[in-house]
Design an enzyme around this catalytic site. Structure first.
Site, short mmCIF file in Angstrom:
data_model
loop_
_atom_site.label_atom_id
_atom_site.label_comp_id
_atom_site.label_asym_id
_atom_site.label_seq_id
_atom_site.Cartn_x
_atom_site.Cartn_y
_atom_site.Cartn_z
N GLN A 20 0.80 -1.22 0.00
CA GLN A 20 0.00 0.00 0.00
C GLN A 20 0.84 1.27 0.00
OE1 GLN A 20 -2.78 -1.65 3.26
NE2 GLN A 20 -4.12 -0.37 2.04
N ARG A 77 3.41 -0.29 13.12
CA ARG A 77 3.06 -1.60 12.57
C ARG A 77 3.24 -1.53 11.06
NH1 ARG A 77 -2.20 -3.74 10.61
NH2 ARG A 77 -2.14 -5.99 10.76
N HIS A 120 0.91 -9.36 4.55
CA HIS A 120 -0.24 -8.49 4.35
C HIS A 120 -0.59 -8.54 2.86
CE1 HIS A 120 -2.47 -4.91 6.34
NE2 HIS A 120 -3.04 -5.09 5.16
N ASN A 164 -2.00 -10.96 8.27
CA ASN A 164 -3.03 -9.93 8.40
C ASN A 164 -4.30 -10.40 7.69
OD1 ASN A 164 -3.94 -7.03 8.92
ND2 ASN A 164 -4.32 -7.27 6.73
N GLU A 165 -5.39 -10.50 8.45
CA GLU A 165 -6.71 -10.73 7.88
C GLU A 165 -6.78 -11.86 6.86
OE1 GLU A 165 -8.42 -7.08 6.45
OE2 GLU A 165 -8.42 -6.18 8.43
N ASN A 294 -8.71 -6.29 13.90
CA ASN A 294 -8.95 -5.13 13.04
C ASN A 294 -10.45 -4.89 12.97
OD1 ASN A 294 -6.24 -5.24 12.55
ND2 ASN A 294 -6.41 -5.76 10.37
N TYR A 296 -13.53 -2.05 11.59
CA TYR A 296 -13.96 -0.82 10.91
C TYR A 296 -15.45 -0.58 11.05
CZ TYR A 296 -9.34 -0.69 8.90
OH TYR A 296 -7.98 -0.64 8.76
N GLU A 357 -5.98 -2.48 13.82
CA GLU A 357 -6.40 -1.52 12.80
C GLU A 357 -7.76 -0.97 13.18
OE1 GLU A 357 -6.53 -2.74 8.67
OE2 GLU A 357 -4.59 -3.74 8.82
N TRP A 404 -5.25 2.88 11.82
CA TRP A 404 -5.07 2.70 10.39
C TRP A 404 -5.46 3.99 9.71
CZ3 TRP A 404 -2.55 -0.91 7.80
CH2 TRP A 404 -2.61 -0.84 6.40
N GLU A 411 -5.42 1.98 -1.51
CA GLU A 411 -6.48 1.31 -0.75
C GLU A 411 -7.05 0.13 -1.55
OE1 GLU A 411 -7.46 0.94 2.26
OE2 GLU A 411 -9.30 -0.10 1.74
N TRP A 412 -6.17 -0.81 -1.92
CA TRP A 412 -6.55 -2.06 -2.56
C TRP A 412 -7.51 -1.81 -3.74
CZ3 TRP A 412 -2.75 -4.87 -1.05
CH2 TRP A 412 -2.29 -4.79 0.26
C1 GBH Z 1 -8.10 -3.71 6.14
O1 GBH Z 1 -8.99 -4.53 5.49
C2 GBH Z 1 -6.72 -3.95 5.59
O2 GBH Z 1 -5.95 -4.73 6.49
C3 GBH Z 1 -6.00 -2.69 5.21
O3 GBH Z 1 -4.90 -3.02 4.44
C4 GBH Z 1 -6.96 -1.76 4.52
O4 GBH Z 1 -6.32 -0.64 3.98
C5 GBH Z 1 -7.98 -1.34 5.52
O5 GBH Z 1 -8.59 -2.43 6.12
C6 GBH Z 1 -9.07 -0.44 4.97
O6 GBH Z 1 -9.84 -1.12 4.03
O7 GBH Z 1 -18.61 -5.00 3.04
O8 GBH Z 1 -19.44 -2.84 3.65
O9 GBH Z 1 -19.78 -4.69 5.15
C7 GBH Z 1 -10.33 -4.37 5.90
C8 GBH Z 1 -11.23 -5.23 5.09
C9 GBH Z 1 -13.19 -3.97 5.63
C10 GBH Z 1 -13.32 -6.23 4.85
C11 GBH Z 1 -14.63 -4.02 6.01
C12 GBH Z 1 -14.75 -6.26 5.26
C13 GBH Z 1 -16.75 -5.01 5.44
C14 GBH Z 1 -17.39 -3.74 4.90
N1 GBH Z 1 -12.56 -5.27 5.62
N2 GBH Z 1 -15.32 -4.95 5.15
S1 GBH Z 1 -18.92 -4.09 4.13
#
Ligand code: GBH
Length: 456
Positions: A20, A77, A120, A164-165, A294, A296, A357, A404, A411-412
């Protein structure tokens, strides 16, 4: 305002991942990874973005480390790119290893704790060409790679994380095709998940035997907080199904040395798990110093079919959470879900936890005064740090928090459109500008406490 203190010794940092931020994809003998191949596949990434240059961190290492020091980050990290260290996935490339030795030494010189992640998502393409994570061979290659990095850097790195994940690799990489290698067959997710579990176990065991006893070992999972769309039994079953697929597939073998029967039952229509050999499950489980989590956003699941199936499932479907605020990526925001997730994992597994994260995307811009006013990010971080403290108050053993991410980056699948950084990067000039949130977080860290508005 109320003041809430973090526990004594609470660990703080910011995170990144190699593909990234690094760029320099042809430098220092690096081999191609599956993300180079994928990002150069037309249609795979928003606007055709790639990690070829990214933040050019590979060429700006010292200045980026200075910036971390200026922000007074206690820990950093980062991940090691396997194809830099072993361009074909098997053979040492000294130049690549030297880059990470410089990174680690540069952190230590500045008083910053390195937290190293081995994987990762950037698998050497040469290993993908012979089956990637679908193949059991990759497990052995990963254990060799872990041993090498552990021997060379383990004396100076206090925290080593295997994966990672793995959820993303298994499901987004092989079931939905949103991530590299871009395969779209839900049945593939399960051999991949198992090989990742086994790779974790073998790598952790190998690391234990080569790194000092003081080094801490961990794995990072993106555990999902899932709720049912209604109280109907069918929806409750669908939510449980999604939880099993997302969390239990990894937690069971890694932390208990066995897949729960529910895992086999919930996936029976897709796989017979015949790739699991005698002894594998026990090998996946190596005592860990902490589990990285992690987080979000939460998820909501329904049994009523729609066009958004839960990754890896044919019977659970994602539904929107319209009553919650949404980020620019349409991810719902619900800090209390983080509290519940941490307390649930603590109750079930009794393992120390670190939030490895957490953060939010934005379309942040630098204004005329050279400031980035990302109040939306400060709000998100503050509310989620409050949620971490709620979990601590409820008895969960949460030891640290890593935001994070350090820099806006690749961002992938979303490319550079989504900015998660606490530091803004101008992708034309590559100039870094700390956002308001970076200064805010530095201040929280320095005081080890959070100022919160009164709760209603
Ligand atoms: C992480 O992945 C990664 O480790 C990191 O590299 C990346 O930059 C970061 O998060 C931000 O994306 O489908 O709307 O219900 C997180 C991947 C994010 C996968 C939340 C599942 C569910 C959102 N996850 N996602 S939704």
């Amino acid at each position: 305002m109320t003041t809430r203190r973090f526990p004594e010794g609470f660990e703080w940092g910011m995170g990144t991942a190699a593909y990234q931020i690094e760029g320099g994809v042809h430098e220092g003998g690096r081999g191609p990874s599956i993300w180079d191949t994928f990002s150069h596949t037309p249609g795979a990434i928003t606007r055709g973005d790639t990690g070829d240059v990214a933040c050019d961190h590979y060429h700006r290492l010292d200045r980026d480390l200075d910036l971390l020091a200026e922000l007074a980050m206690p820990a950093y990290r980062f991940s090691v790119a396997w194809p830099r260290v072993m361009p074909d996935g098997r053979t040492l490339n000294q130049d690549g290893l030297d880059f990470y030795a410089r990174l680690v030494d540069g952190l230590l010189d500045r008083g910053i704790e390195p937290m190293l992640t081995l994987y990762h998502w950037d698998l050497p393409q040469a290993l993908e060409d012979v089956g990637g994570w679908r193949s059991r061979e990759t497990v052995d290659r990963f254990a060799d790679y872990a041993t090498l990095v552990g021997k060379e850097l383990g004396d100076r790195v206090g925290t080593l994380t295997t994966l990672n994940e793995p959820w993303c690799t298994a499901y987004l990489g092989h079931a939905t095709g949103e991530h590299a290698p871009g395969l779209r067959d839900p049945a593939l997710a399960y051999p991949v998940a198992h090989h990742l579990n086994l790779a974790h176990g073998r790598a952790a065991a190998a690391l234990r035997s080569v790194v000092p006893a003081s080094a801490r070992l961990s794995v990072t999972l993106n555990l999902q907080h899932v709720v049912a769309a209604s109280d109907e039994q069918a929806d409750r079953d669908a939510a449980e199904h999604a939880r099993v697929l997302s969390n239990d597939v990894f937690l069971g073998p890694m932390l208990r040395g066995r897949y729960d029967d529910a895992v086999f039952e919930e996936t029976a229509r897709l796989t017979d798990w015949s790739f699991v050999r005698d002894g594998d499950e026990a090998e996946c489980c190596v005592p860990l110093d902490f589990l990285g989590v992690n987080y979000y956003s939460p998820g909501r699941v329904s049994a009523t079919p729609n066009d958004d199936p839960w990754p890896g499932s044919r019977t659970a479907f994602r539904v929107r959470m319209p009553e919650l605020p949404q980020t620019v990526m349409a991810w719902p925001v619900q800090p209390s879900a983080l509290t519940e997730l941490l307390t649930d994992v603590h109750r079930e597994y009794r393992v120390p936890l670190v939030v490895t994260e957490n953060g939010i995307a934005g379309h942040d811009v630098v204004d005329a005064e050279h400031r980035v006013r990302d109040g939306h990010r400060i709000d998100y971080l503050r509310d989620h740090l409050g949620a971490v403290l709620d979990a601590v108050d409820a008895g969960a053993d949460v030891r640290g928090y890593v935001a994070w991410t350090f820099l806006d980056n690749f961002e992938w699948a979303w490319g550079y459109e989504m900015r998660f950084g606490l530091v803004h990067v101008d992708f034309d000039t590559l100039v870094r500008t700390p956002k308001d949130s970076a200064h805010w977080l530095s201040d929280v860290i320095a005081r080890n406490r959070l100022l919160l508005p009164e709760r209603p």
